[in-house]
Design a protein around this motif. Structure first.
Motif, PDB file in Angstrom:
ATOM      1  N   MET A  57      34.963 -17.794  11.114  1.00 58.12           N
ATOM      2  CA  MET A  57      34.115 -18.430  12.117  1.00 58.12           C
ATOM      3  C   MET A  57      34.336 -19.939  12.117  1.00 58.12           C
ATOM      4  SD  MET A  57      29.935 -18.234  12.309  1.00 58.12           S
ATOM      5  CE  MET A  57      29.475 -19.741  11.468  1.00 58.12           C
ATOM      6  N   PRO A  58      34.407 -20.594  13.274  1.00 66.23           N
ATOM      7  CA  PRO A  58      34.485 -22.059  13.295  1.00 66.23           C
ATOM      8  C   PRO A  58      33.318 -22.665  12.515  1.00 66.23           C
ATOM      9  CG  PRO A  58      34.947 -21.189  15.468  1.00 66.23           C
ATOM     10  CD  PRO A  58      34.476 -20.026  14.643  1.00 66.23           C
ATOM     11  N   PRO A  59      33.526 -23.783  11.819  1.00 60.01           N
ATOM     12  CA  PRO A  59      32.468 -24.384  11.006  1.00 60.01           C
ATOM     13  C   PRO A  59      31.225 -24.714  11.823  1.00 60.01           C
ATOM     14  CG  PRO A  59      34.580 -25.465  10.598  1.00 60.01           C
ATOM     15  CD  PRO A  59      34.776 -24.566  11.781  1.00 60.01           C
ATOM     16  N   VAL A  60      30.068 -24.571  11.197  1.00 60.30           N
ATOM     17  CA  VAL A  60      28.813 -24.952  11.837  1.00 60.30           C
ATOM     18  C   VAL A  60      28.784 -26.475  11.943  1.00 60.30           C
ATOM     19  CG1 VAL A  60      26.296 -24.975  11.600  1.00 60.30           C
ATOM     20  CG2 VAL A  60      27.591 -22.920  10.992  1.00 60.30           C
ATOM     21  N   LEU A  61      28.590 -27.006  13.137  1.00 64.50           N
ATOM     22  CA  LEU A  61      28.609 -28.450  13.346  1.00 64.50           C
ATOM     23  C   LEU A  61      27.408 -29.141  12.707  1.00 64.50           C
ATOM     24  CD1 LEU A  61      29.767 -28.816  17.071  1.00 64.50           C
ATOM     25  CD2 LEU A  61      31.121 -29.131  14.992  1.00 64.50           C
ATOM     26  N   ASP A  62      26.239 -28.524  12.832  1.00 60.04           N
ATOM     27  CA  ASP A  62      25.007 -29.122  12.318  1.00 60.04           C
ATOM     28  C   ASP A  62      24.112 -28.001  11.789  1.00 60.04           C
ATOM     29  OD1 ASP A  62      22.614 -30.391  11.821  1.00 60.04           O
ATOM     30  OD2 ASP A  62      22.492 -31.413  13.747  1.00 60.04           O
ATOM     31  N   PRO A  63      23.859 -27.958  10.470  1.00 62.16           N
ATOM     32  CA  PRO A  63      23.018 -26.896   9.903  1.00 62.16           C
ATOM     33  C   PRO A  63      21.598 -26.875  10.459  1.00 62.16           C
ATOM     34  CG  PRO A  63      24.206 -28.069   8.169  1.00 62.16           C
ATOM     35  CD  PRO A  63      24.396 -28.858   9.434  1.00 62.16           C
ATOM     36  N   LYS A  64      21.200 -27.984  11.104  1.00 62.07           N
ATOM     37  CA  LYS A  64      19.856 -28.040  11.671  1.00 62.07           C
ATOM     38  C   LYS A  64      19.826 -27.705  13.159  1.00 62.07           C
ATOM     39  CE  LYS A  64      17.999 -31.384   8.364  1.00 62.07           C
ATOM     40  NZ  LYS A  64      17.307 -32.695   8.193  1.00 62.07           N
ATOM     41  N   PRO A 164      31.119 -14.043  15.926  1.00 62.62           N
ATOM     42  CA  PRO A 164      31.366 -15.490  15.887  1.00 62.62           C
ATOM     43  C   PRO A 164      32.769 -15.899  15.438  1.00 62.62           C
ATOM     44  CG  PRO A 164      29.214 -14.997  14.975  1.00 62.62           C
ATOM     45  CD  PRO A 164      29.902 -13.680  15.173  1.00 62.62           C
ATOM     46  N   ASN A 165      33.483 -15.017  14.760  1.00 59.46           N
ATOM     47  CA  ASN A 165      34.864 -15.341  14.373  1.00 59.46           C
ATOM     48  C   ASN A 165      35.874 -14.893  15.416  1.00 59.46           C
ATOM     49  OD1 ASN A 165      34.773 -12.583  13.995  1.00 59.46           O
ATOM     50  ND2 ASN A 165      35.067 -12.649  11.775  1.00 59.46           N
ATOM     51  N   GLY A 166      35.392 -14.309  16.515  1.00 50.71           N
ATOM     52  CA  GLY A 166      36.267 -13.881  17.598  1.00 50.71           C
ATOM     53  C   GLY A 166      37.065 -12.624  17.306  1.00 50.71           C
ATOM     54  N   ARG A 167      36.751 -11.962  16.207  1.00 59.39           N
ATOM     55  CA  ARG A 167      37.554 -10.805  15.803  1.00 59.39           C
ATOM     56  C   ARG A 167      37.254  -9.563  16.641  1.00 59.39           C
ATOM     57  NH1 ARG A 167      38.234  -8.449   9.594  1.00 59.39           N
ATOM     58  NH2 ARG A 167      39.863  -6.926  10.108  1.00 59.39           N
ATOM     59  N   TYR A 168      35.990  -9.400  17.042  1.00 54.98           N
ATOM     60  CA  TYR A 168      35.610  -8.202  17.788  1.00 54.98           C
ATOM     61  C   TYR A 168      34.757  -8.537  19.005  1.00 54.98           C
ATOM     62  CZ  TYR A 168      36.850  -5.731  13.456  1.00 54.98           C
ATOM     63  OH  TYR A 168      37.507  -5.252  12.349  1.00 54.98           O
ATOM     64  N   ALA A 169      34.897  -7.707  20.017  1.00 52.58           N
ATOM     65  CA  ALA A 169      33.901  -7.626  21.078  1.00 52.58           C
ATOM     66  C   ALA A 169      32.921  -6.543  20.655  1.00 52.58           C
ATOM     67  CB  ALA A 169      34.559  -7.249  22.398  1.00 52.58           C
ATOM     68  N   VAL A 170      31.650  -6.703  21.009  1.00 48.78           N
ATOM     69  CA  VAL A 170      30.642  -5.697  20.669  1.00 48.78           C
ATOM     70  C   VAL A 170      29.992  -5.211  21.959  1.00 48.78           C
ATOM     71  CG1 VAL A 170      28.622  -5.134  19.283  1.00 48.78           C
ATOM     72  CG2 VAL A 170      30.185  -6.938  18.508  1.00 48.78           C
ATOM     73  N   VAL A 171      30.272  -3.969  22.323  1.00 53.66           N
ATOM     74  CA  VAL A 171      29.703  -3.385  23.537  1.00 53.66           C
ATOM     75  C   VAL A 171      28.356  -2.760  23.213  1.00 53.66           C
ATOM     76  CG1 VAL A 171      29.960  -1.582  25.282  1.00 53.66           C
ATOM     77  CG2 VAL A 171      31.923  -2.981  24.629  1.00 53.66           C
ATOM     78  N   MET A 172      27.328  -3.160  23.980  1.00 50.39           N
ATOM     79  CA  MET A 172      26.011  -2.536  23.868  1.00 50.39           C
ATOM     80  C   MET A 172      26.006  -1.308  24.774  1.00 50.39           C
ATOM     81  SD  MET A 172      24.202  -4.427  21.812  1.00 50.39           S
ATOM     82  CE  MET A 172      24.727  -5.885  20.920  1.00 50.39           C
ATOM     83  N   ALA A 173      26.338  -0.162  24.186  1.00 52.95           N
ATOM     84  CA  ALA A 173      26.371   1.093  24.943  1.00 52.95           C
ATOM     85  C   ALA A 173      24.959   1.676  24.927  1.00 52.95           C
ATOM     86  CB  ALA A 173      27.386   2.048  24.323  1.00 52.95           C
ATOM     87  N   SER A 174      24.155   1.283  25.899  1.00 50.48           N
ATOM     88  CA  SER A 174      22.725   1.573  25.919  1.00 50.48           C
ATOM     89  C   SER A 174      22.397   3.063  25.943  1.00 50.48           C
ATOM     90  CB  SER A 174      22.094   0.870  27.133  1.00 50.48           C
ATOM     91  OG  SER A 174      20.720   1.138  27.209  1.00 50.48           O
ATOM     92  N   LEU A 175      22.978   3.794  26.900  1.00 49.73           N
ATOM     93  CA  LEU A 175      22.670   5.219  27.023  1.00 49.73           C
ATOM     94  C   LEU A 175      23.421   6.061  25.992  1.00 49.73           C
ATOM     95  CD1 LEU A 175      22.516   5.620  30.906  1.00 49.73           C
ATOM     96  CD2 LEU A 175      20.642   5.221  29.292  1.00 49.73           C
TER      97      LEU A 175
END
Length: 394
Positions: A57-64, A164-175
């Motif tokens: 994942m790209p580094p967090v710019l600001d922890p706050k 967040p690391n761009g490795r996967y797409a996550v499909v919300m298969a609702s039904l």
């Protein structure tokens, strides 16, 4: 030879001078050498411990502030030359209306698959994916040209997210009652995670990206999912009879998650780390969409059942204002303009789109589109990468 009184006085003065040359006593008892001062230690600056994010994942710019990359007009080089447009999926017309935000006019209508639900920016921000829920396809749109490409077969794509690391797409298969992890470019299936709740639909990720919270609309439940393991690690029923959770957003400091609930008429506030019992914060009838301001201070909450938008202040932890759409409406899903000055929302049951001034709450435009407008995307938006939905950027 005996010393006179004057001589003894001179010797005493000389002795005092020698003592003075060696040092002198300060008021606080500290000894300082002549011509010098005691060293003052430099102030110690607190060291911010870097966030140990999801691998890759790209580094967090600001922890706050998880939204630190989303400041006004801070466009990535990837998207800075894309024309500014608002893409509106019309679920009952099987089209996407394209609006020019400068003129508030529909400039094109794109025909897509059956029941398009959301327009979703890809992780690398180069593609917009139209989720054709009942057509079982994703239609890619090139945001540099506005042209649609060949549909990709994906079963039951109600909504779409990216790790967040761009490795996967996550499909919300609702039904289908599944979370389907896929290749983010080809959309080939990589892992299917069956779930026991009904109607998985919206989500957001933790500050470190290591887990995400998912809402289950039809069974009134929430899931906690380990991103790397691709595994459900928590599940709970919301403490409201008939709950229907919708959009999910994490607070700027990453400590809380907010879950819109259209039947409880408010937002559930939840500690994502402990995944403990949430509390309800009333906002308005039919609470639906959640959108963070460009300065990370406020969140705009669409209340579909009463035609209003509530403004929530993160620091004060309360609703500070409520904007009423003239002549009512059904504000649903949308996003904030790149400069942060306009909130765009679809009017789900009114075949229209609303443009709202984020400083005053004034309605700037009401634009007719197709039937059943839903998860519209304002594009481009600031940020380094997209987590999906109608535009969650980090």
């Amino acid at each position: 030879m005996p010393r006179t009184l004057a001589q003894r006085a001179l010797l005493a003065c000389a002795a005092l001078a020698v003592l003075a040359a060696c040092g002198t006593e300060t008021k606080d008892g500290a000894t300082e050498s002549l011509g010098t001062k005691a060293a003052v230690p430099a102030p110690v600056k607190p060291v911010r411990k870097p966030v140990q994010g999801l691998p890759g994942m790209p580094p967090v710019l600001d922890p706050k502030d998880v939204y630190a990359a989303d400041r006004p007009n801070r466009l990535s080089p990837v998207v800075k030359d894309f024309p500014s447009r608002v893409y509106v999926p019309n679920t009952e017309s099987d089209t996407v209306s394209v609006i020019d935000p400068k003129t508030y006019q529909v400039i094109e209508t794109i025909h897509v698959g059956r029941q398009p639900q959301h327009v979703v920016p890809s992780w690398d921000m180069k593609t917009l994916w139209v989720n054709n829920n009942r057509g079982h396809t994703l239609t890619p749109i090139d945001p540099s040209t506005g042209k649609a490409g060949e549909p990709v077969e994906v079963h039951d794509p109600y909504n779409l997210y990216f790790t967040p690391n761009g490795r996967y797409a996550v499909v919300m298969a609702s039904l289908d009652r599944e979370l389907v992890f896929r290749d983010p470019h080809t959309m080939e299936r990589r892992k299917t995670v069956p779930v026991s709740c009904y109607g998985v639909n919206h989500a957001d990720f933790s500050l470190d990206g290591r887990y995400f919270i998912v809402s289950c609309e039809f069974s009134g439940e929430l899931l906690k999912v380990d991103t790397e393991k691709m595994k459900v690690i928590g599940q709970q029923k919301l403490p409201f009879d008939g709950a229907m959770p919708q959009d999910v957003k994490v607070s700027p400091d990453g400590k809380r998650f907010y879950v819109a609930d259209m039947m409880a008429d408010g937002m559930w506030v939840l500690d994502g780390d402990t995944f403990g019992k949430p509390t309800l914060l009333p906002t308005g009838k039919g609470t639906h969409g959640l959108y963070v301001s460009r300065d990370s201070r406020e969140m705009y909450v669409s209340n579909r059942g009463e035609g209003t938008v509530s403004v929530f202040d993160f620091t004060q932890n309360r609703i500070t204002r409520k904007w009423h759409l003239p002549h009512g409406g059904s504000p649903d899903m949308g996003g904030v303009s790149a400069d942060g000055k306009v909130l765009w929302l679809s009017g789900r049951y009114n075949s229209e789109v609303y443009a709202i001034d984020t400083r005053t709450g004034e309605q700037l435009a009401r634009i007719k589109v197709g039937s059943g407008p839903h998860g519209l995307a304002v594009y481009p938006q600031p940020g380094r990468y997209s987590l999906g939905h109608t535009g969650i950027f980090r």
